[in-house]
Design an enzyme around this catalytic site. Structure first.
Site, PDB file in Angstrom:
ATOM      1  N   GLN A  49       0.838  -1.200   0.000  1.00 47.19           N
ATOM      2  CA  GLN A  49       0.000   0.000   0.000  1.00 47.19           C
ATOM      3  C   GLN A  49       0.876   1.253   0.000  1.00 47.19           C
ATOM      4  O   GLN A  49       0.354   2.363  -0.022  1.00 47.19           O
ATOM      5  CB  GLN A  49      -0.908  -0.001   1.233  1.00 47.19           C
ATOM      6  CG  GLN A  49      -1.786  -1.236   1.336  1.00 47.19           C
ATOM      7  CD  GLN A  49      -2.535  -1.313   2.663  1.00 47.19           C
ATOM      8  OE1 GLN A  49      -3.608  -0.731   2.828  1.00 47.19           O
ATOM      9  NE2 GLN A  49      -1.975  -2.019   3.618  1.00 47.19           N
ATOM     10  N   ASP A 108       6.391   4.601  -1.678  1.00 49.23           N
ATOM     11  CA  ASP A 108       7.744   5.116  -1.471  1.00 49.23           C
ATOM     12  C   ASP A 108       8.823   4.413  -2.287  1.00 49.23           C
ATOM     13  O   ASP A 108      10.000   4.777  -2.201  1.00 49.23           O
ATOM     14  CB  ASP A 108       8.100   5.048   0.024  1.00 49.23           C
ATOM     15  CG  ASP A 108       7.903   3.652   0.624  1.00 49.23           C
ATOM     16  OD1 ASP A 108       8.065   2.649  -0.116  1.00 49.23           O
ATOM     17  OD2 ASP A 108       7.585   3.564   1.831  1.00 49.23           O
ATOM     18  N   HIS A 147      -1.327   1.421  -4.493  1.00 46.43           N
ATOM     19  CA  HIS A 147      -1.669   2.843  -4.532  1.00 46.43           C
ATOM     20  C   HIS A 147      -0.716   3.645  -5.408  1.00 46.43           C
ATOM     21  O   HIS A 147      -0.641   4.860  -5.292  1.00 46.43           O
ATOM     22  CB  HIS A 147      -1.698   3.411  -3.102  1.00 46.43           C
ATOM     23  CG  HIS A 147      -2.752   2.775  -2.246  1.00 46.43           C
ATOM     24  ND1 HIS A 147      -2.681   2.729  -0.877  1.00 46.43           N
ATOM     25  CD2 HIS A 147      -3.909   2.155  -2.586  1.00 46.43           C
ATOM     26  CE1 HIS A 147      -3.746   2.092  -0.402  1.00 46.43           C
ATOM     27  NE2 HIS A 147      -4.501   1.741  -1.412  1.00 46.43           N
ATOM     28  N   CYS A 197       0.042  12.397 -16.399  1.00 51.39           N
ATOM     29  CA  CYS A 197      -0.725  13.516 -16.943  1.00 51.39           C
ATOM     30  C   CYS A 197      -2.212  13.173 -16.827  1.00 51.39           C
ATOM     31  O   CYS A 197      -2.654  12.122 -17.286  1.00 51.39           O
ATOM     32  CB  CYS A 197      -0.359  13.769 -18.401  1.00 51.39           C
ATOM     33  SG  CYS A 197      -1.476  14.955 -19.190  1.00 51.39           S
ATOM     34  N   CYS A 228      -3.670  13.206 -20.872  1.00 49.42           N
ATOM     35  CA  CYS A 228      -3.275  12.207 -21.881  1.00 49.42           C
ATOM     36  C   CYS A 228      -2.766  10.919 -21.270  1.00 49.42           C
ATOM     37  O   CYS A 228      -2.543   9.941 -21.973  1.00 49.42           O
ATOM     38  CB  CYS A 228      -2.244  12.791 -22.857  1.00 49.42           C
ATOM     39  SG  CYS A 228      -0.577  12.934 -22.183  1.00 49.42           S
ATOM     40  N   CYS A 262       2.057  19.082 -18.550  1.00 50.26           N
ATOM     41  CA  CYS A 262       2.513  17.952 -19.368  1.00 50.26           C
ATOM     42  C   CYS A 262       3.229  18.474 -20.611  1.00 50.26           C
ATOM     43  O   CYS A 262       2.690  19.318 -21.335  1.00 50.26           O
ATOM     44  CB  CYS A 262       1.312  17.099 -19.769  1.00 50.26           C
ATOM     45  SG  CYS A 262       1.698  15.800 -20.962  1.00 50.26           S
ATOM     46  N   SER A 310       0.627  -2.995   8.578  1.00 47.16           N
ATOM     47  CA  SER A 310      -0.586  -2.291   8.138  1.00 47.16           C
ATOM     48  C   SER A 310      -1.681  -2.510   9.165  1.00 47.16           C
ATOM     49  O   SER A 310      -1.870  -3.626   9.659  1.00 47.16           O
ATOM     50  CB  SER A 310      -1.055  -2.807   6.775  1.00 47.16           C
ATOM     51  OG  SER A 310      -2.318  -2.230   6.452  1.00 47.16           O
TER      52      SER A 310
HETATM   53 ZN   LIG Z   1      -0.526  15.043 -21.267  1.00 48.72          ZN
END
Ligand SMILES: [Zn+2]
Length: 314
Positions: A143, A146, A161, A169, A172, A220, A261
């Site tokens: 989860q 890092d 995650h 972006c 896109c 982007c 966790s």
């Molecule tokens: Zn983009």
């Protein structure tokens, strides 16, 4: 008491410098790991038996596996950020809807990045990577965002995650390395400086409004769309294909070990339910109670980096 990590960032000759005090370098680990009882040799033997009997072991890790690398988590009793500050993490909807929210997020993330990205795996990450190398670990689900499992060499890995080391972006969908974005930030903000007073698990820091408003955020480079770290924020959803993939791995596994966790977040907890429905034995290594303690055949309250290296994966 306000806990400041004493991070100070200043530009010097165009380069970003991070001055870390004693607490945030070698001394930080004790800050983030909750207190725990001494290792119980009988429990260690029980975990050893659990691992020895496993043929297709699935391991799920959370923030508790990284606290010993100096990364704070949100929920640990007394030391987690919820316990120490009144700050709440960024919400997905706010980030997507609001340019000022994104500006604030990226300004803080820019300051925190050199510190966040410099963290190294601890003995728990290395142990799990070693288990994979020796054929003991069937699949690893984390989860955490890092990249510490990747840094330790784990490959049979799903980052549930996402990962802070990638940027996405929103228009896109192009993925780019976070390190490249840091260089673009530096070019756009040559004279910007800020002082950070505390660091969150996602690399976020605390800044004033003035500091945030003068921070320039690039878009982007392919389509001009807004950029987001390739992670699931609170209020966001995990990609359904990824959820299906992990459900399949859980059903193929013959045992499940949870490491660090509390399983409070449903996106991880649902796989424990799947394991339970499929009658997999479940062991939990976490300091403090979890949402699934009553489903586990074995529960250990020990620091992951102390316990896992004691286990023989053969
Ligand atoms: Zn983009």
């Amino acid at each position: 008491m306000r806990m400041s990590f004493g991070l100070t960032f200043r530009t010097a000759k165009g380069r970003w410098m991070a001055n870390l005090n004693r607490q945030s370098s070698g001394g930080s680990i004790g800050l983030f790991v909750p207190p725990s009882p001494p290792l119980d040799p009988e429990k260690v033997k029980e975990l050893q038996r659990f691992i020895t009997l496993s043929r297709r072991l699935l391991v799920m890790t959370g923030a508790g596996v990284s606290t010993e690398s100096g990364i704070p988590d949100y929920r640990s009793e007394k030391v987690g950020l919820y316990a120490r500050t009144n700050r709440k993490p960024i919400q997905h909807g706010d980030f997507v809807r609001s340019a000022p929210v994104r500006q604030r997020y990226w300004a803080r993330n820019f300051v925190g990045w050199p510190w966040f990205s410099s963290h190294q795996p601890n003995p728990a990450h290395w142990a799990l990577s070693n288990w994979e190398r020796l054929g003991k670990l069937y699949w690893l689900v984390t989860q955490n965002v890092d990249a510490l499992h990747t840094k330790a060499g784990s490959r049979r890995l799903t980052e549930l995650h996402g990962c802070m080391h990638r940027v996405l972006c929103l228009d896109c969908g192009e993925q780019t390395p976070r390190t490249a974005l840091q260089e673009r930030f530096e070019v756009l903000n040559p004279t910007w400086s800020a002082e950070a007073h505390g660091l969150a698990p996602d690399g976020d820091v605390f800044l004033t409004d003035e500091q945030v408003q003068s921070f320039q955020v690039p878009c982007c480079s392919r389509c001009g769309g807004p950029l987001k770290p390739d992670v699931v924020f609170f209020g966001g959803t995990v990609n359904p294909d990824k959820v299906d993939f992990v459900h399949k791995r859980v059903k193929e596994a013959d045992s499940l070990l949870v490491v660090g966790s509390s399983l409070q977040v449903y996106s991880g907890y649902r796989f424990i339910l799947t394991a339970w429905e499929n009658k997999l034995p479940i062991a939990i290594l976490n300091i403090g109670p979890t949402r699934s303690d009553d489903l586990a055949c074995l529960k250990l309250d020990s620091p992951c980096g102390e316990l896992l290296p004691l286990i023989d994966p053969h």
